[in-house]
Design an enzyme around this catalytic site. Structure first.
Site, mmCIF file in Angstrom:
data_model
loop_
_atom_site.group_PDB
_atom_site.id
_atom_site.type_symbol
_atom_site.label_atom_id
_atom_site.label_comp_id
_atom_site.label_asym_id
_atom_site.label_seq_id
_atom_site.Cartn_x
_atom_site.Cartn_y
_atom_site.Cartn_z
ATOM 1 N N CYS A 115 0.817 -1.229 0.000
ATOM 2 C CA CYS A 115 0.000 0.000 0.000
ATOM 3 C C CYS A 115 0.842 1.265 0.000
ATOM 4 O O CYS A 115 0.336 2.348 -0.275
ATOM 5 C CB CYS A 115 -0.942 0.002 1.186
ATOM 6 S SG CYS A 115 -1.862 -1.528 1.320
ATOM 7 N N HIS A 255 -3.756 6.617 2.985
ATOM 8 C CA HIS A 255 -4.087 5.357 2.308
ATOM 9 C C HIS A 255 -5.439 4.881 2.836
ATOM 10 O O HIS A 255 -5.702 4.929 4.036
ATOM 11 C CB HIS A 255 -2.995 4.324 2.593
ATOM 12 C CG HIS A 255 -3.421 2.933 2.263
ATOM 13 N ND1 HIS A 255 -3.914 2.590 1.021
ATOM 14 C CD2 HIS A 255 -3.471 1.798 3.019
ATOM 15 C CE1 HIS A 255 -4.235 1.299 1.028
ATOM 16 N NE2 HIS A 255 -3.979 0.803 2.224
ATOM 17 N N ASN A 285 -10.092 -1.110 -0.144
ATOM 18 C CA ASN A 285 -8.648 -0.899 -0.063
ATOM 19 C C ASN A 285 -8.018 -1.374 -1.386
ATOM 20 O O ASN A 285 -8.008 -2.566 -1.673
ATOM 21 C CB ASN A 285 -8.113 -1.702 1.127
ATOM 22 C CG ASN A 285 -6.605 -1.613 1.280
ATOM 23 O OD1 ASN A 285 -5.902 -1.129 0.396
ATOM 24 N ND2 ASN A 285 -6.107 -2.102 2.405
HETATM 25 O O1 UT7 Z 1 -3.737 -1.867 3.697
HETATM 26 C C1 UT7 Z 1 -2.919 -1.716 4.804
HETATM 27 C C2 UT7 Z 1 -2.870 -2.886 5.678
HETATM 28 N N1 UT7 Z 1 -4.160 -3.252 6.204
HETATM 29 C C3 UT7 Z 1 -4.618 -2.733 7.332
HETATM 30 O O2 UT7 Z 1 -4.032 -1.834 7.896
HETATM 31 C C4 UT7 Z 1 -5.877 -3.340 7.873
HETATM 32 C C5 UT7 Z 1 -5.973 -3.054 9.317
HETATM 33 N N2 UT7 Z 1 -7.051 -3.797 9.985
HETATM 34 C C6 UT7 Z 1 -8.368 -3.562 9.819
HETATM 35 O O3 UT7 Z 1 -8.793 -2.758 9.015
HETATM 36 C C7 UT7 Z 1 -9.304 -4.289 10.762
HETATM 37 O O4 UT7 Z 1 -8.554 -4.959 11.728
HETATM 38 C C8 UT7 Z 1 -10.252 -5.282 10.052
HETATM 39 C C9 UT7 Z 1 -11.319 -4.547 9.269
HETATM 40 C C10 UT7 Z 1 -9.459 -6.197 9.151
HETATM 41 C C11 UT7 Z 1 -10.986 -6.130 11.085
HETATM 42 O O5 UT7 Z 1 -11.698 -5.301 11.992
HETATM 43 P P1 UT7 Z 1 -11.544 -5.522 13.575
HETATM 44 O O6 UT7 Z 1 -12.458 -4.570 14.209
HETATM 45 O O7 UT7 Z 1 -10.092 -5.426 13.900
HETATM 46 O O8 UT7 Z 1 -12.109 -6.962 13.763
HETATM 47 P P2 UT7 Z 1 -11.369 -8.249 14.367
HETATM 48 O O9 UT7 Z 1 -10.357 -8.792 13.424
HETATM 49 O O10 UT7 Z 1 -10.942 -7.950 15.784
HETATM 50 O O11 UT7 Z 1 -12.579 -9.252 14.438
HETATM 51 C C12 UT7 Z 1 -13.706 -9.033 15.301
HETATM 52 C C13 UT7 Z 1 -14.738 -10.120 15.037
HETATM 53 C C14 UT7 Z 1 -14.148 -11.529 15.005
HETATM 54 O O12 UT7 Z 1 -15.089 -12.400 15.569
HETATM 55 P P3 UT7 Z 1 -14.920 -12.915 17.101
HETATM 56 O O13 UT7 Z 1 -13.596 -13.634 17.119
HETATM 57 O O14 UT7 Z 1 -14.934 -11.659 17.920
HETATM 58 O O15 UT7 Z 1 -16.103 -13.789 17.276
HETATM 59 C C15 UT7 Z 1 -14.042 -11.837 13.534
HETATM 60 O O16 UT7 Z 1 -14.122 -13.222 13.263
HETATM 61 O O17 UT7 Z 1 -15.315 -9.912 13.748
HETATM 62 C C16 UT7 Z 1 -15.253 -11.133 12.991
HETATM 63 N N3 UT7 Z 1 -15.148 -10.798 11.577
HETATM 64 C C17 UT7 Z 1 -16.243 -10.609 10.808
HETATM 65 N N4 UT7 Z 1 -17.556 -10.668 11.055
HETATM 66 C C18 UT7 Z 1 -18.406 -10.410 10.054
HETATM 67 C C19 UT7 Z 1 -14.042 -10.602 10.829
HETATM 68 N N5 UT7 Z 1 -14.380 -10.297 9.573
HETATM 69 C C20 UT7 Z 1 -15.736 -10.291 9.530
HETATM 70 C C21 UT7 Z 1 -16.665 -10.038 8.509
HETATM 71 N N6 UT7 Z 1 -17.993 -10.103 8.820
HETATM 72 N N7 UT7 Z 1 -16.315 -9.715 7.257
#
Ligand code: UT7
Length: 328
Positions: A115, A255, A285
């Site tokens: 990115c 970004h 993204n």
């Molecule tokens: O491009 C540059 C590099 N990329 C980044 O910088 C990305 C940075 N990270 C993010 O944008 C976020 O961490 C994400 C959008 C990827 C994830 O959001 P989050 O608030 O950090 O969620 P999480 O990974 O802590 O997951 C929370 C919950 C989990 O369930 P449990 O374990 O709490 O039951 C995940 O399994 O959300 C669940 N989950 C989803 N639920 C519904 C993860 N993806 C999804 C989804 N739909 N698509």
């Protein structure tokens, strides 16, 4: 005559017509429009059709930028394509673009800085123009991330989009152009966003493909914090170097990784929401393409005027990050 700097003369953007909405993703994985919108800000993303490839959009975006700069492709001495989803391993996508555009006197190469690739490219082009090695440079960010997205993994498949953005740079001795740049990396975090298979370490075989080892894997939660801190720190660094403060910035383009990351960086910098550009709702993204696409949209919408300070900041796989401060 004043100091020679590189300035962005023009920009362009292109992306596939195909669109994948949150409702489309609800049919593929256990997710919801509500989750995706509230956790990321994304509503839809462009998605390449079968037969479409990265350089197709890179060339379209670059053509637009070259036409707007009113220069002859033969006068471009440098073609950089920032991409982690090249047309093929060899040759570089930049060489394919160079040939297609007729930049027949240009050096051409790809940058794989995920990115941050576009800001890495701007940094290199800036130095080549300042040193007199080239007069005009073309810097492109182009990705078809959907080819490396695992559409059974809900934690990544909702995030990424396809597209390309391009900028033509040239020299100026007026009081404008690129004022400061900083680019960084920390490979200790390599496995927080990576594609394990398909290279020389785990060569592509029927097994690696069926095991999905070529897909992007991401520890999003851990990256989130590093992304916010790195983009805020590097922004302050380029501002300090040029003798400015966040308050002086008229347009901030981070970004587009996640709307919550954008808001957290803006809050750390203490800048008003009104100067922060976001198009993540419609693009997701797009990795190296996100900043040039956003910049082109801002120019089209009249969000950037002569004399404005424009701040760009990125963070991505590697991990890599960077900041560029421009006076328009
Ligand atoms: O491009 C540059 C590099 N990329 C980044 O910088 C990305 C940075 N990270 C993010 O944008 C976020 O961490 C994400 C959008 C990827 C994830 O959001 P989050 O608030 O950090 O969620 P999480 O990974 O802590 O997951 C929370 C919950 C989990 O369930 P449990 O374990 O709490 O039951 C995940 O399994 O959300 C669940 N989950 C989803 N639920 C519904 C993860 N993806 C999804 C989804 N739909 N698509």
């Amino acid at each position: 005559m004043g100091e020679v700097r590189a300035e962005i003369l023009s920009t362009g953007r292109a992306y596939p017509e195909g669109i994948m909405t949150n409702a489309d993703l609800e049919k593929l994985v256990e997710t919801s429009d509500e989750w995706i919108t509230s956790r990321t800000g994304i509503k839809e993303r462009h998605r390449a059709a079968e037969g479409e490839y990265t350089s197709l959009f890179a060339v379209a975006a670059a053509r637009q930028a070259i036409e707007r700069a009113r220069i002859d492709p033969i006068d471009i001495g440098l073609v950089i394509c920032a991409t982690v989803t090249p047309d093929q391993i060899l040759p570089s996508t930049a060489c394919l673009i160079q040939a297609e555009l007729g930049c027949n006197k240009a050096a051409a190469f790809d940058i794989a800085a995920a990115c941050s690739g576009f800001l890495y490219g701007l940094t290199l082009a800036n130095q080549m123009i300042r040193s007199g090695l080239t007069r005009y440079a073309l810097v492109i960010g182009a990705e078809i991330l959907s080819r490396y997205v695992d559409f059974t993994d809900r934690s990544t498949c909702v995030l990424f989009g396809d597209g390309a953005g391009a900028a033509v740079l040239g020299p100026t001795d007026e009081d404008r152009g690129i004022l400061a740049t900083r680019i960084y990396s920390d490979g200790r975090f390599a496995e927080q966003l990576y594609s394990p298979g398909g290279g020389t370490r785990i060569p592509p075989t029927a097994e690696t493909l069926s095991g999905g080892l070529h897909y992007f894997k991401m520890k999003g939660n851990e990256l989130f914090k590093v992304a916010v801190r790195s983009m805020a720190d590097v922004s302050l660094e380029v501002l300090n170097e040029a003798g400015y403060k966040p308050d002086d910035v008229k347009l901030f383009i981070p970004h587009q990784a996640n709307q919550r990351i954008t808001e957290a960086v803006a809050s750390r910098l203490n800048v008003d929401d009104s100067i922060v550009y976001s198009n993540i709702a419609y693009h997701g993204n797009t990795s190296s393409a996100s900043i040039p696409i956003a910049l082109d949209e801002c120019i089209e919408k009249g969000k950037v005027q002569e004399g404005d300070l424009v701040l760009l900041a990125s963070f991505g796989g590697g991990v890599t990050w960077g900041g560029v401060l421009l006076k328009w």
